[in-house]
Structures are given as structure tokens and as C-alpha cells.
Motif scaffolding. Structure first.
Motif, short mmCIF file in Angstrom:
data_model
loop_
_atom_site.label_atom_id
_atom_site.label_comp_id
_atom_site.label_asym_id
_atom_site.label_seq_id
_atom_site.Cartn_x
_atom_site.Cartn_y
_atom_site.Cartn_z
N MET A 249 -9.01 -0.55 -0.61
CA MET A 249 -8.08 -0.20 -1.68
C MET A 249 -8.73 0.77 -2.67
SD MET A 249 -6.33 -2.68 -4.52
CE MET A 249 -7.93 -2.87 -5.32
N ILE A 250 -10.01 0.45 -3.05
CA ILE A 250 -10.73 1.32 -3.99
C ILE A 250 -10.86 2.73 -3.38
CG2 ILE A 250 -12.92 1.70 -5.19
CD1 ILE A 250 -11.18 -0.56 -6.34
N LYS A 253 -7.52 4.60 -3.46
CA LYS A 253 -7.16 5.10 -4.77
C LYS A 253 -7.85 6.43 -5.07
CE LYS A 253 -6.99 2.19 -8.18
NZ LYS A 253 -7.41 1.13 -9.12
N LYS A 254 -9.15 6.49 -4.65
CA LYS A 254 -9.87 7.75 -4.86
C LYS A 254 -9.26 8.88 -4.02
CE LYS A 254 -14.31 5.61 -5.98
NZ LYS A 254 -15.73 5.47 -5.56
N LEU A 256 -6.19 9.04 -3.00
CA LEU A 256 -4.88 9.40 -3.53
C LEU A 256 -4.99 10.42 -4.65
CD1 LEU A 256 -3.00 5.97 -3.62
CD2 LEU A 256 -2.34 8.02 -2.34
N GLU A 257 -5.96 10.24 -5.53
CA GLU A 257 -6.13 11.19 -6.62
C GLU A 257 -6.47 12.59 -6.09
OE1 GLU A 257 -5.96 12.41 -10.46
OE2 GLU A 257 -5.50 10.38 -9.70
#
Length: 444
Positions: A249-250, A253-254, A256-257
Motif C-alpha cells: 500500500m505504501i 501511494k508513492k 500514484l503520486e
């Protein structure tokens, strides 16, 4: 013994018409009867050659025994022409009278009544008497010669007209050929211009298509990565592997940015641009303004100097030097004729433009310039233009009341030397590297 009711056939002469090779001189009276006999004498009164028999009878017969006869040794050696008694024309003023008389004073033919009424004091002669010697007369020979010369002249003129028609027709064909050749040249130039702008449009299309294809591949790569990440997260959730799920997940998220930033960089609104074609209105303006491919110029072919030798010899008919002008002229670099008796000259070293009267043989006007003039060209009978190289300009001048005035000067940013005028164009030669010729057209 004669048979009753029958006549003896008439005896005929055995001598028939001969050819011109048999004998040149023959008896005219016998020739009228269809028999050609060699001539042995000549009658001056009748102007006819006679055979020996006719010659003897001519002496004996009452109507002709007083005629003047010449024997064979004295007779003319040229063939005589039978005299035909002409029917005289009737007089316009006196219908019953014939035009039998010639008035030498007025050089006309008249009737007897006209002679009595209008030509009593004139030198009038009887035409049948005058016409006896007309065949061998110098006047007839001169008239025939002049008529023949005039006939030849007209025939020559007809030939020249036919040649001119042929030349005109050929000239017309050449003009049409030149027009169509120019049209082909224009088409070739337009085709090249069209190819350039089409190629430019093709290059823009290729560039935009390539960019969009690259964008599509990049977007597809990111999409595949997103799908892969989502699948891995779902599997970890199903297997309840919480620690691994947290780590993924972490990382997601990276990513996705980073993907959001890349999405903004590859936005279609920023990369895709529309293209439109803008007409070259200068070309449209030229076509609309001129309305034709070119001009037809007529030239008087009689003014063309034609010569066959390689060297054309010219004769000096007048020599105008400084002594004839009454003053010393150091150097004339250019000149032109304004009127039949006016000439404009450029005196380079003294920086002057002068007008010379060729009848009075003197300078009638001059103008001082700040720089040296080089050449001049007539525009009209009283207007001309002068080049001034050091000023890089041309001066427009006038000759008014026998005085030279400077109207205006135009800078052309070139060292201009030779100049000529044709119709509404001014042609100027310039010293440059490379050399150039300027064609100027002024509109007031």
C-alpha cells in the motif's frame, strides 16, 4: 474536153505557211491570204514587207503607185507588223464624232468638233498619221519600260505583303507559344510551392502523430502498472497477509503520486494543436491587380537595322566637342536626348547636370549637385532622371522654360550607375557583389 455542169478545180499555190526558221521577213499581203512568201521589198507608206510579185504590182496599181518603196537592199531588217485599222472611240461631248486627233498641248485625244471649238490655237495632230511610227518610237518604249518597272514593283510589293503575312502568322504562333510556355513555368513554380507547403503539413502531421503514439504507449504502460498493483493488493487482502499488504500500500501511494504528475505532463490539451492554411494574399493580389499573364508589345520591324557583315560601319555626321560648346568640359559620363534639339549631359568631375542646345550649339542651363552625377535617362520631353552613385540615389529633374530644376530624389541604398527608362519602368545598374540590376516602378 469539158464536161457540162462541172468546173475545173482552181489551181492552188504549193507554198504554204512556213515556220519562223524558214525566213524571218515575209510578205504581209500574201500572209493575209494564208501564204507565206519571202519579202523582197518594203513599202514605207503601208509599213509592210512585200514579196517580189506584190512589190511589182504595188508600183502599177493606181492606189499604191505613188507609195514610197524600198528594194531588198534598203528595206528594214526587222519583221513588219500588219497594221490593223482601229475603230476610234466616240467623243463624250459629240457622240457622232470619233476621237481621231491628239492635242499635244493638253495631252488629250479629241474629235474634230472639239478641235474646232476648244483647241484651235493648240498643236493638234491626226492620230492615224502619228500612229504609223508608234511601234518603234522612244516614247512607247519608255512607257512600256515604266509600266514594266511599275508592274515589277507591284509584284515585289505583293511578295513582300505575302512574306509579311507569313511572318505575322509565325510571330503570332511564337507569341502563343511564349504565353503557354510562361503558363507552364507558372504551373511549375506553383507546383513547387504546393509541394513545399504540403510537405510542411505532412511533417506537422508526422510530428503530432509520433507524439500521440508515444503518449499512448506511456499511458498504456502506466495503466498496466495500475492494474498490476490493484491485482497484487487484492490477493494480499484475500490471503490476509497484512504486513505485506501494508508495504504494498505504501509503495502504491508513492507510485500514484508519480503517476498523477506524469498524467499532467502527457495531457492531450497541452500537446495536440490544430493546423489551418492561410492563403498568400500577395499572390492573390498580384493576380487580381494585373488580370493577365503579361503584355503584348508591338515593334516597328522597319526600324530594325539589318546587316549581313559581322562589322557594322557607322558614319560620324557631327562631332560636338568642348570647343564647340564655348567652354571646357572635363568628362561626360552619361547623356540622353530630351527633345530633338535638347540634350542632357552629366559632368562627373564638376558635379553638374547640363542641358545642351544642339541647334545653338551651347549650354542653356545647368544645375550643381552635392555629389557627382553619373548617367541620365529621358522620361518625357521635359522630364529626366539622373543617377548619383555616392548618394546611392536617383534624382528626378525637369526642364522648364529652358531651366533645369530638381523635383525630388529617391534613395535606393545601392551605388547606382547606368540608367534607362522604358514605359513606366526605370532600370538601374548597380555596383555590388554580386552585381545587380534594379527595375523600379513608381506610383504617384
Amino acid at each position: 474536153m469539158e464536161v457540162s455542169g462541172k468546173r475545173k478545180p482552181k489551181k492552188t499555190l504549193s507554198l504554204s505557211r512556213g515556220s519562223a526558221e524558214d525566213f524571218l521577213l515575209f510578205c504581209i499581203p500574201c500572209d493575209r491570204d494564208g501564204v507565206r512568201v519571202p519579202a523582197k521589198g518594203y513599202c514605207l507608206t503601208c509599213t509592210e514587207h512585200l514579196c517580189d510579185t506584190c512589190y511589182k504590182h504595188h508600183k502599177k496599181q493606181t492606189p499604191s503607185r505613188h507609195h514610197i518603196l524600198l528594194d531588198q537592199d534598203s528595206m528594214p531588217t526587222t519583221p513588219s507588223v500588219p497594221i490593223v485599222k482601229d475603230e476610234f472611240d466616240s467623243c463624250d461631248d459629240h457622240e457622232d464624232e470619233k476621237l481621231k486627233f491628239y492635242c499635244r498641248d493638253h495631252d488629250i485625244v479629241v474629235c474634230s468638233i472639239c478641235t474646232t471649238l476648244d483647241h484651235r490655237t493648240c498643236n493638234v495632230e491626226y492620230i492615224p498619221k502619228l500612229s504609223k511610227y508608234i511601234i518603234d518610237s522612244e516614247e512607247l518604249n519608255e512607257t512600256m519600260t515604266e509600266m514594266k518597272a511599275l508592274e515589277d514593283n507591284y509584284k515585289s510589293q505583293i511578295k513582300r505583303v505575302k512574306d509579311e503575312i507569313k511572318a505575322i502568322s509565325q510571330n503570332h504562333d511564337d507569341v502563343i507559344k511564349a504565353i503557354r510556355q510562361f503558363r507552364k513555368e507558372l504551373n511549375t513554380r506553383l507546383d513547387k510551392m504546393e509541394k513545399r507547403v504540403v510537405k510542411e503539413a505532412d511533417n506537422i502531421l508526422l510530428k503530432q502523430t509520433t507524439n500521440l503514439n508515444d503518449l499512448s504507449m506511456e499511458v498504456q504502460t502506466i495503466t498496466n502498472e495500475l492494474v498490476e498493483k490493484q491485482v497484487r493488493l487484492h490477493k494480499l487482502m484475500q490471503k490476509n497477509r497484512l504486513d505485506k499488504l501494508f508495504v504494498e500500500m505504501i509503495d502504491a501511494k508513492k507510485r500514484l503520486e508519480d503517476m498523477r504528475v506524469r498524467q499532467k505532463q502527457h495531457s492531450l490539451t497541452d500537446d495536440f494543436q490544430t493546423v489551418s492554411f492561410v492563403k498568400n494574399m500577395y499572390i492573390v493580389d498580384v493576380i487580381d491587380r494585373h488580370q493577365k499573364l503579361g503584355e503584348l508589345i508591338t515593334m516597328n520591324t522597319s526600324m530594325v537595322i539589318q546587316y549581313t557583315d559581322k562589322t557594322l560601319k557607322l558614319e560620324v555626321v557631327e562631332d560636338i566637342n568642348s570647343s564647340s560648346l564655348g567652354e571646357k568640359i572635363s568628362d561626360i559620363t552619361g547623356m540622353d536626348v530630351l527633345q530633338s534639339d535638347k540634350m542632357v549631359v552629366c559632368e562627373f568631375s564638376k558635379r553638374k547636370v547640363k542641358c545642351f542646345d544642339t541647334v545653338q550649339m551651347r549650354i542653356i542651363s545647368e544645375i550643381q549637385l552635392s555629389k557627382s552625377p553619373f548617367d541620365s535617362a529621358a522620361i518625357t520631353n521635359d522630364k529626366f532622371v539622373v543617377t548619383v552613385p555616392d548618394e546611392r540615389s536617383i534624382h528626378f529633374m525637369s526642364l522648364t522654360n529652358r531651366q533645369i530644376t530638381s523635383d525630388l530624389h529617391v534613395n535606393i541604398n545601392e551605388r547606382c550607375h547606368g540608367i534607362a527608362c522604358s514605359r513606366d519602368k526605370i532600370v538601374v545598374s548597380c555596383i555590388a557583389v554580386p552585381g545587380k540590376v534594379l527595375v523600379l516602378s513608381g506610383r504617384g
